[in-house]
Structure formats: C-alpha cells, structure tokens
Design a protein around this motif. Structure first.
Motif, PDB file in Angstrom:
ATOM      1  N   PHE A  33       0.841  -1.194   0.000  1.00 17.18           N
ATOM      2  CA  PHE A  33       0.000   0.000   0.000  1.00 17.18           C
ATOM      3  C   PHE A  33       0.877   1.245   0.000  1.00 17.18           C
ATOM      4  O   PHE A  33       1.924   1.263   0.648  1.00 17.18           O
ATOM      5  N   TYR A  35       0.184   5.220   1.091  1.00 16.39           N
ATOM      6  CA  TYR A  35      -0.726   6.197   1.685  1.00 16.39           C
ATOM      7  C   TYR A  35      -0.010   7.542   1.776  1.00 16.39           C
ATOM      8  O   TYR A  35       1.216   7.607   1.859  1.00 16.39           O
ATOM      9  N   GLN A  37      -0.100  11.059   4.165  1.00 15.48           N
ATOM     10  CA  GLN A  37      -0.606  11.574   5.445  1.00 15.48           C
ATOM     11  C   GLN A  37      -0.351  13.068   5.551  1.00 15.48           C
ATOM     12  O   GLN A  37       0.789  13.528   5.418  1.00 15.48           O
ATOM     13  N   LEU A  43      -4.879  10.099   6.688  1.00 14.65           N
ATOM     14  CA  LEU A  43      -4.271   9.043   5.872  1.00 14.65           C
ATOM     15  C   LEU A  43      -5.158   8.766   4.670  1.00 14.65           C
ATOM     16  O   LEU A  43      -6.296   8.335   4.813  1.00 14.65           O
ATOM     17  N   LEU A  45      -5.444   6.812   0.839  1.00 13.23           N
ATOM     18  CA  LEU A  45      -4.877   5.759   0.010  1.00 13.23           C
ATOM     19  C   LEU A  45      -4.465   6.322  -1.352  1.00 13.23           C
ATOM     20  O   LEU A  45      -5.232   7.016  -2.018  1.00 13.23           O
ATOM     21  N   TYR A  48      -2.917   0.440  -4.048  1.00  7.60           N
ATOM     22  CA  TYR A  48      -2.901  -0.842  -3.361  1.00  7.60           C
ATOM     23  C   TYR A  48      -2.599  -1.918  -4.390  1.00  7.60           C
ATOM     24  O   TYR A  48      -3.302  -2.039  -5.399  1.00  7.60           O
ATOM     25  N   GLU A  56      -6.318  -1.146  -6.265  1.00 11.42           N
ATOM     26  CA  GLU A  56      -7.032   0.119  -6.047  1.00 11.42           C
ATOM     27  C   GLU A  56      -6.089   1.275  -6.348  1.00 11.42           C
ATOM     28  O   GLU A  56      -4.905   1.200  -6.033  1.00 11.42           O
TER      29      GLU A  56
END
Lengths: 111, 110
Positions: A33, A35, A37, A43, A45, A48, A56
């Motif tokens: 993943f 992410y 922040q 957080l 996405l 993925y 994703e």
C-alpha cells in the motif's frame, strides 16, 4: 527481521520536478500500500497492489501520481510534476493478508 | 473520512488512569486494525481484529460487527502510551485497502 523500508526519509523538491519514492515491503508479503498523510486530510490511500497487480488507485491521485511494482520486493511512487500541495508524509505498508506494517515514511517538501 | 469515525479527537490522561477510544463504521467492515503513531511518526500495529475481543498487556480492543463499532481500552495509562491512535477498517468483504479514521491524539501526563 527487516520491516518495510522506505527511501529517502526526506525529500525536498522544487515545484515542477519529478520525484520517485521507493519502498521495500516485508519479505513474503503480497499486499503493498501507498498512503499519504497530512494533518488536514489524514491518511489517504494512493495505491494498493496485491501480488504486484494494482487493486485500487486512489481516485483523487490518478493525475500526477503513479505507483509501480515491478517485482514483489520493490515498489516506486512517482509524482510528476510536483506541486506545493503535495508536501506530506508518504507511507508505504505491506501485509500478508492480516496485520498491516508501515514503513517510517518519506517526508516530502515541495517548494 | 466519514466512513470511519473516531472519537474523541483528543484525550488527556493522567498516569495510572483508564480510558476508551471508539470507532464507528458506516461501511460493511470485515476486520479492524488499531495503530499507534508515536511522536516520531512511526505507525505501529496494535491489534488485528475479526469480530470479538483481544487483549495485549494494558490494552484491550473489541470489534462488534453487528453494531459497527470498535473500542480500544487503555488501562493504567503510562507516559509511553502518548501518541495518535488510528483505527482502520477492512471492508467490502476484504480485498480492499484499509480505510483509516482521523485519529485520537492521547497525551499522558505524570
């Protein structure tokens, strides 16, 4: 036992530059993943992967963000071109289907 | 975002006291994970939960899938418990990335 390794830990880029962030997942983990922040958005996405296939892609990030996983032990996140609003901590994480483990992140500052 | 709501957003505790954090889900959540982000920014996995309860030292967490919530209880709070706690939901019968709550910042003072 190596955890998730991210490089570099810090990156400063000028607006318009291309930057590439790197991640090595925990050995044997099939899920990876990315992410982002920030204090305001929390957080979010970015991408993925499962067994190197993209599962994703964060809808808001398709434009200038591209994550790739060319082999099971290495992933990159390219931001092209960078903008000041991309300043954030970029976190990579991996999993074998249960607990997710995070790297220490790359703090990106775009000036 | 709104799919995983965490409360409270901030919590101040004295050493030795107990408290609880909560997450409510508006999506069909299959599993829940709780993380602690320390002041240096590292995210550490505390719990991976299917419906039920787990305990680890002074921490205990419950996931109730029927009522769509999860709780994290901190017992006998210590200074090292300070940081931001995040819950995250796996949803859509799995195969999707975790959705994170907005976090609860916990400050433990002597």
């Amino acid at each position: 036992d190596a955890g998730v390794t991210q490089t570099p830990r810090h990156e400063v880029a000028e607006k318009g530059q291309t930057i590439i962030l790197k991640c090595e997942p925990v050995s044997g983990h099939n899920d990876l993943f990315w992410y982002r922040q920030t204090k305001i958005q929390g957080l979010e996405l970015l991408s993925y992967f499962r067994s190197k296939s993209l599962m994703e892609d964060g809808g808001a990030f398709k434009d200038r963000f591209k994550a790739e996983m060319l082999n099971s032990s290495f992933s990159t996140l390219k931001i092209q071109p960078t903008e000041p609003k991309d300043s954030a901590v970029y976190l990579c994480a991996s999993s074998q289907g249960t607990e997710v483990f995070f790297g220490k992140g790359t703090r990106l500052t775009v000036v | 975002g709104d799919q995983v709501k965490q409360s409270p957003s901030a919590l101040s505790l004295q050493e030795g006291t107990n408290s609880a954090l909560r997450c409510n889900f508006s999506i069909a959540t299959t599993t829940v994970q709780w993380f602690l982000q320390n002041p240096r920014g590292s995210l550490m996995n505390l719990f991976y939960l299917v419906p039920g309860t787990k305990e680890n030292g002074r921490l205990k967490s419950t996931f109730n899938s029927k009522e769509s919530y999860s709780t994290l209880h901190i017992r006998d709070a210590q200074l090292e418990d300070s940081g931001t706690y995040f819950c995250a939901a796996e949803w859509d019968q799995g195969g999707r990335a975790l959705i994170f709550g907005t976090g609860t910042t916990v400050s433990v003072s002597p």
